[in-house]
Design a protein around this motif. Structure first.
Motif, PDB file in Angstrom:
ATOM      1  N   LEU A   1     -14.285  -2.652  10.032  1.00  0.00           N
ATOM      2  CA  LEU A   1     -13.802  -1.790  11.120  1.00  0.00           C
ATOM      3  C   LEU A   1     -14.960  -1.525  12.080  1.00  0.00           C
ATOM      4  O   LEU A   1     -16.082  -1.271  11.657  1.00  0.00           O
ATOM      5  CB  LEU A   1     -13.303  -0.448  10.566  1.00  0.00           C
ATOM      6  N   ASP A   2     -14.645  -1.589  13.366  1.00  0.00           N
ATOM      7  CA  ASP A   2     -15.709  -1.240  14.316  1.00  0.00           C
ATOM      8  C   ASP A   2     -15.719   0.280  14.542  1.00  0.00           C
ATOM      9  O   ASP A   2     -14.888   1.013  13.999  1.00  0.00           O
ATOM     10  CB  ASP A   2     -15.543  -2.015  15.632  1.00  0.00           C
ATOM     11  N   ASP A   3     -16.656   0.752  15.345  1.00  0.00           N
ATOM     12  CA  ASP A   3     -16.843   2.195  15.535  1.00  0.00           C
ATOM     13  C   ASP A   3     -15.619   2.880  16.147  1.00  0.00           C
ATOM     14  O   ASP A   3     -15.260   3.992  15.760  1.00  0.00           O
ATOM     15  CB  ASP A   3     -18.080   2.463  16.405  1.00  0.00           C
ATOM     16  N   ASP A   4     -14.979   2.221  17.101  1.00  0.00           N
ATOM     17  CA  ASP A   4     -13.811   2.829  17.743  1.00  0.00           C
ATOM     18  C   ASP A   4     -12.652   3.005  16.750  1.00  0.00           C
ATOM     19  O   ASP A   4     -11.969   4.040  16.749  1.00  0.00           O
ATOM     20  CB  ASP A   4     -13.347   1.979  18.937  1.00  0.00           C
ATOM     21  N   GLN A   5     -12.468   2.014  15.911  1.00  0.00           N
ATOM     22  CA  GLN A   5     -11.398   2.114  14.911  1.00  0.00           C
ATOM     23  C   GLN A   5     -11.700   3.224  13.894  1.00  0.00           C
ATOM     24  O   GLN A   5     -10.802   3.944  13.465  1.00  0.00           O
ATOM     25  CB  GLN A   5     -11.223   0.771  14.196  1.00  0.00           C
ATOM     26  N   ARG A   6     -12.973   3.341  13.528  1.00  0.00           N
ATOM     27  CA  ARG A   6     -13.359   4.414  12.594  1.00  0.00           C
ATOM     28  C   ARG A   6     -13.103   5.785  13.210  1.00  0.00           C
ATOM     29  O   ARG A   6     -12.627   6.697  12.540  1.00  0.00           O
ATOM     30  CB  ARG A   6     -14.837   4.292  12.224  1.00  0.00           C
ATOM     31  N   ARG A   7     -13.453   5.930  14.491  1.00  0.00           N
ATOM     32  CA  ARG A   7     -13.217   7.211  15.170  1.00  0.00           C
ATOM     33  C   ARG A   7     -11.731   7.554  15.183  1.00  0.00           C
ATOM     34  O   ARG A   7     -11.337   8.685  14.905  1.00  0.00           O
ATOM     35  CB  ARG A   7     -13.747   7.160  16.602  1.00  0.00           C
TER      36      ARG A   7
ATOM     37  N   VAL B   1     -10.106  10.859  13.285  1.00  0.00           N
ATOM     38  CA  VAL B   1      -9.365  11.925  13.965  1.00  0.00           C
ATOM     39  C   VAL B   1      -7.962  12.067  13.369  1.00  0.00           C
ATOM     40  O   VAL B   1      -7.510  13.175  13.052  1.00  0.00           O
ATOM     41  CB  VAL B   1      -9.299  11.642  15.485  1.00  0.00           C
ATOM     42  N   LYS B   2      -7.272  10.947  13.196  1.00  0.00           N
ATOM     43  CA  LYS B   2      -5.915  11.012  12.641  1.00  0.00           C
ATOM     44  C   LYS B   2      -5.929  11.425  11.172  1.00  0.00           C
ATOM     45  O   LYS B   2      -5.018  12.119  10.701  1.00  0.00           O
ATOM     46  CB  LYS B   2      -5.214   9.674  12.815  1.00  0.00           C
ATOM     47  N   GLY B   3      -6.970  11.016  10.437  1.00  0.00           N
ATOM     48  CA  GLY B   3      -7.080  11.388   9.036  1.00  0.00           C
ATOM     49  C   GLY B   3      -7.300  12.870   8.854  1.00  0.00           C
ATOM     50  O   GLY B   3      -6.777  13.485   7.910  1.00  0.00           O
TER      51      GLY B   3
ATOM     52  N   GLN C   1      -2.058   9.324  -0.197  1.00  0.00           N
ATOM     53  CA  GLN C   1      -0.835   8.524  -0.307  1.00  0.00           C
ATOM     54  C   GLN C   1      -0.828   7.353   0.686  1.00  0.00           C
ATOM     55  O   GLN C   1      -0.299   6.291   0.394  1.00  0.00           O
ATOM     56  CB  GLN C   1       0.396   9.397  -0.055  1.00  0.00           C
ATOM     57  N   VAL C   2      -1.455   7.555   1.866  1.00  0.00           N
ATOM     58  CA  VAL C   2      -1.360   6.576   2.944  1.00  0.00           C
ATOM     59  C   VAL C   2      -2.541   5.606   2.973  1.00  0.00           C
ATOM     60  O   VAL C   2      -2.353   4.405   3.210  1.00  0.00           O
ATOM     61  CB  VAL C   2      -1.241   7.305   4.302  1.00  0.00           C
ATOM     62  N   ALA C   3      -3.745   6.100   2.752  1.00  0.00           N
ATOM     63  CA  ALA C   3      -4.959   5.297   2.936  1.00  0.00           C
ATOM     64  C   ALA C   3      -5.074   4.230   1.857  1.00  0.00           C
ATOM     65  O   ALA C   3      -5.071   4.536   0.668  1.00  0.00           O
ATOM     66  CB  ALA C   3      -6.187   6.190   2.918  1.00  0.00           C
ATOM     67  N   THR C   4      -5.184   2.964   2.295  1.00  0.00           N
ATOM     68  CA  THR C   4      -5.353   1.865   1.344  1.00  0.00           C
ATOM     69  C   THR C   4      -6.624   1.075   1.606  1.00  0.00           C
ATOM     70  O   THR C   4      -7.184   0.491   0.693  1.00  0.00           O
ATOM     71  CB  THR C   4      -4.148   0.910   1.425  1.00  0.00           C
ATOM     72  N   ILE C   5      -7.078   1.056   2.840  1.00  0.00           N
ATOM     73  CA  ILE C   5      -8.276   0.285   3.183  1.00  0.00           C
ATOM     74  C   ILE C   5      -9.535   1.003   2.692  1.00  0.00           C
ATOM     75  O   ILE C   5     -10.402   0.380   2.101  1.00  0.00           O
ATOM     76  CB  ILE C   5      -8.366   0.064   4.706  1.00  0.00           C
TER      77      ILE C   5
ATOM     78  N   THR D   1     -13.965   8.877   2.511  1.00  0.00           N
ATOM     79  CA  THR D   1     -14.676   8.131   3.554  1.00  0.00           C
ATOM     80  C   THR D   1     -14.148   8.513   4.930  1.00  0.00           C
ATOM     81  O   THR D   1     -14.931   8.739   5.865  1.00  0.00           O
ATOM     82  CB  THR D   1     -14.507   6.618   3.330  1.00  0.00           C
ATOM     83  N   ILE D   2     -12.845   8.595   5.082  1.00  0.00           N
ATOM     84  CA  ILE D   2     -12.259   8.959   6.384  1.00  0.00           C
ATOM     85  C   ILE D   2     -12.682  10.370   6.782  1.00  0.00           C
ATOM     86  O   ILE D   2     -13.047  10.618   7.934  1.00  0.00           O
ATOM     87  CB  ILE D   2     -10.723   8.821   6.343  1.00  0.00           C
ATOM     88  N   LEU D   3     -12.678  11.293   5.840  1.00  0.00           N
ATOM     89  CA  LEU D   3     -13.080  12.667   6.163  1.00  0.00           C
ATOM     90  C   LEU D   3     -14.589  12.754   6.445  1.00  0.00           C
ATOM     91  O   LEU D   3     -15.027  13.566   7.258  1.00  0.00           O
ATOM     92  CB  LEU D   3     -12.672  13.611   5.030  1.00  0.00           C
TER      93      LEU D   3
END
Length: 148
Positions: A2-8, A12-14, A24-28, A33-35
């Motif tokens: 994932l690039d930086d924009d995708q991580r951002r 935010v959505k996470g 329940q949703v995160a698989t990648i 990590t998202i938080l």
């Protein structure tokens, strides 16, 4: 991956979804990590370190450093306080500890050590005006004239 924009975007959505929904949703990637990405985004937003003033004493001007080194070289008996006073007379307000740190940084020894290392050449250069007047004064040399 994932690039930086995708991580951002994921961060935010996470954060909006919350930890339970992310599990329940995160698989990648894991929800932690998202938080963490979101925490780093917030920290970067409120990081004003670029705007902060530099701490400590401002660096010495090259002119002042050169004056300190020149005075120490030309006057081996002068200590930090005497050099500080001479600089104050010239309009440079500096502390004696600052003078000491400049001399140490340039490898110049303190005054007692410099005094022991003086040579005849430096002595004659320092007293050349007095020796020239004494030597060039006309008239016979008598004991009374030498002791004046």
């Amino acid at each position: 991956m994932l690039d930086d924009d995708q991580r951002r975007c994921l961060a935010v959505k996470g954060k909006i979804l919350g930890r339970k929904m992310l599990e329940q949703v995160a698989t990648i990637v894991t929800p932690d990590t998202i938080l963490r990405w979101h925490r780093e985004l917030v920290a970067a937003k409120w990081d004003y370190s670029r705007r902060r003033n530099k701490i400590g004493r401002p660096p010495a001007s090259a002119e002042t450093v050169e004056l300190v080194l020149r005075m120490a070289r030309e006057n081996p008996t002068w200590g930090y306080d005497r050099i500080q006073g001479a600089l104050a007379n010239l309009g440079h307000l500096v502390s004696n500890t600052w003078i000491g740190s400049i001399l140490k940084a340039h490898g110049v020894d303190p005054a007692p050590v410099r005094k022991r290392q003086s040579t005849w050449k430096s002595f004659l250069e320092a007293h050349s005006d007095v020796l020239a007047v004494w030597y060039l004064t006309p008239g016979p040399m008598s004991r009374q004239r030498m002791c004046r």
